[in-house]
Design an enzyme around this catalytic site. Structure first.
Site: not given
Ligand SMILES: Cc1ncc(C[n+]2csc(CCOP(=O)(O)OP(=O)(O)O)c2C)c(N)n1
Length: 491
Positions: A283, A367, A395
């Site tokens: 990241k 969620e 959700r």
């Molecule tokens: C339903 C939902 N819950 C929470 C989020 C907030 N959120 C955005 S990115 C993220 C983390 C995603 O992690 P990953 O899929 O590993 O992607 P990375 O950022 O590491 O590339 C979260 C929790 C969201 N977008 N949608």
């Protein structure tokens, strides 16, 4: 400058390895320059630059369909798919979205913002393609964090049943959600990095298959895949994705562009049935402040692009008031726990996590599970405070109704980012919660007008056991009347 010359994404496929490396560096710099100035939050998207270049080198970005999960890792994709000139308007009023959006560009296969939808969407695209007797690849790119969401598992399960050809899931594994990723699956994937012998075997099989004439190649691959499955069971017990009906390829260094390209080409040309490519990335790769503090760099305001430092507002947000008040309350009420769906920092629970690590439950991006987990705890005398952003609460509506409100369980929902949230855009506005909560029986809904009211509501809710409570509060600086604030402003 290569970037200035790339006015069509198909030009990426014509570059040699050195040119691709230079283009990757230029794209990273372009992202740093724009997000450092953006009057809003910015995202650590440098980790997917190399993967984006590899995808554009192998697939046709209009004919083939690439679905980015959440969409926040698609900045390089946007820059290289005819949006470089507009990229400086990112996340601004009238500008381009921080997520993929079908209204914005024909290169965006699916509109996103909420997590864990990509495999379902890409599978739907593949199913539609097959019904219409068309031929192209449907590709989901999903992070390890998004994979913790239940929908991802539902979609993997269904993919194993449908078994479409030309259907690829790319797992972008950086071991990070917003904070460090959690859960058994993450531990499992870490074990797979060690499976060197299996990967070596796989490579040999593929090397051999690509040298065969096409008339025998398909039969050879089928036989080799069967052999590989039995070998794999000896070398790497229980490859979960294979058990679900995918061919598993990986783990692969997600920053080695030539290697990524060769893997994608092999999958594109030789593999049948659903394929999961496990790509390991870092990241923030390529921007050292974000590499060193990846979770801190998820959702920061404007920053100095040399040092990566952000200005501290010195102001107290409603999330701070919630988090600090809950720490105080948890000292008095031993039965209080906090539950977050991968958003402990965003919802103000970082201090709680440090003070009461055994009473903070980070469930991953789940969620629905968070709400029913709370319901289960509440049946046994625990008092859960479930902190979820308003738009992500959408959700878990059935779980709120069926698992919490109907049985009158004393769960407190702390609904952050209620109302307008600004730059995150349409998918993140917290504009529906009053509508979808107000018809639910037994649920008390509260909305504070200042920090002191939020505290008073939390105090009241901690001792209320007749049913669930939802407290909704907005993003940003809390109005403080300084009547009875226990908590101090940040330095
Ligand atoms: C339903 C939902 N819950 C929470 C989020 C907030 N959120 C955005 S990115 C993220 C983390 C995603 O992690 P990953 O899929 O590993 O992607 P990375 O950022 O590491 O590339 C979260 C929790 C969201 N977008 N949608």
């Amino acid at each position: 400058m290569f970037l200035e010359r790339i006015d069509k994404p198909t030009m990426v496929a014509k570059l040699n390895n050195e040119e691709l490396a230079q283009l990757a560096a230029e794209v990273r710099q372009r992202i740093i320059d724009v997000v450092a100035k953006t009057v809003a939050t910015s995202r650590p998207v440098w980790g997917t630059v190399d993967l984006t270049l590899a995808l554009l080198s192998v697939f046709d970005p209009i004919k083939d369909r690439v679905v980015w999960d959440v969409g926040h890792q698609s900045y390089a994709w946007k820059i290289l798919t005819e949006r470089n000139a507009r990229f400086s308007t990112l996340r601004q009023y009238g500008g381009i979205s921080g997520f993929t959006n079908r209204d914005e560009s024909p290169y965006d296969a699916f509109s996103t913002g909420h997590s864990s939808t990509s495999i379902s969407a890409a599978l739907g695209i593949a199913a539609a393609r097959d019904l219409r007797r068309e031929s192209f690849h449907s590709i989901a790119v999903i992070g390890d964090g998004a994979l913790t969401g239940g929908m991802s598992f539902e979609a993997l399960n269904h993919s194993g049943h449908l078994q479409p050809d030309k259907f690829i899931v790319i797992l972008n594994d950086n071991a990070m959600s917003i904070s460090k990723n959690v859960g058994g699956l993450q531990k499992y994937m870490a074990r797979m990095y060690a499976s060197k012998s299996y990967n070596a075997l796989k490579k040999q099989v593929w090397d051999l298959s690509s040298s065969l004439p096409s008339s025998v190649r398909r039969r050879f691959i089928y036989g080799a895949q069967k052999l590989e499955e039995s070998m794999m069971n000896i070398l790497v017990p229980n490859i979960i994705f294979e058990d679900l009906g995918f061919k598993y390829v990986g783990p692969i260094d997600g920053h080695d562009i030539p290697h990524l390209i060769s893997i994608l080409k092999r999958v594109k040309n030789f593999m049948v049935g659903p394929v999961l490519i496990h790509v390991v990335t870092q990241k923030g790769k390529g921007y050292s402040p974000a590499e060193e503090d990846a979770s801190g760099f998820h959702g920061v305001g404007p920053f100095d692009n040399e040092s990566g430092k952000t200005a501290c507002s010195g102001k107290l947000s409603y999330s701070d008031v919630f988090g600090q008040s809950l720490c105080e309350l948890a000292g008095k009420h031993k039965e209080i726990v906090a539950i977050t769906a991968a958003m402990s920092a965003g919802t103000g629970l970082s201090s709680f996590e440090k003070m009461y690590p055994e009473r903070l439950f980070d469930v991953g991006i789940a969620e629905q599970h968070a709400v029913t987990l709370a319901a289960g705890m509440a049946t046994k005398g625990i008092k859960p405070f479930v902190a979820i952003y308003s738009s992500f609460m959408q959700r878990a509506l059935d779980q709120v109704i069926h698992d919490v409100a109907m049985p009158k369980l004393p769960v407190v929902f702390c609904i952050d980012r209620a109302g307008l949230v600004g730059e995150d855009g349409a998918t993140h506005q917290g504009t529906f919660d009053i509508s979808f909560l107000q018809f639910i029986p037994n649920l008390v809904i509260l909305a504070p007008s200042c920090a002191e009211e939020l505290q008073a509501m939390l105090v009241w809710a901690a001792s209320y056991y007749d049913g669930p409570v939802a407290i909704r509060y907005p993003r940003g600086t809390a109005i403080c009347r300084n009547i009875k604030l226990w908590i101090s402003r940040p330095e």
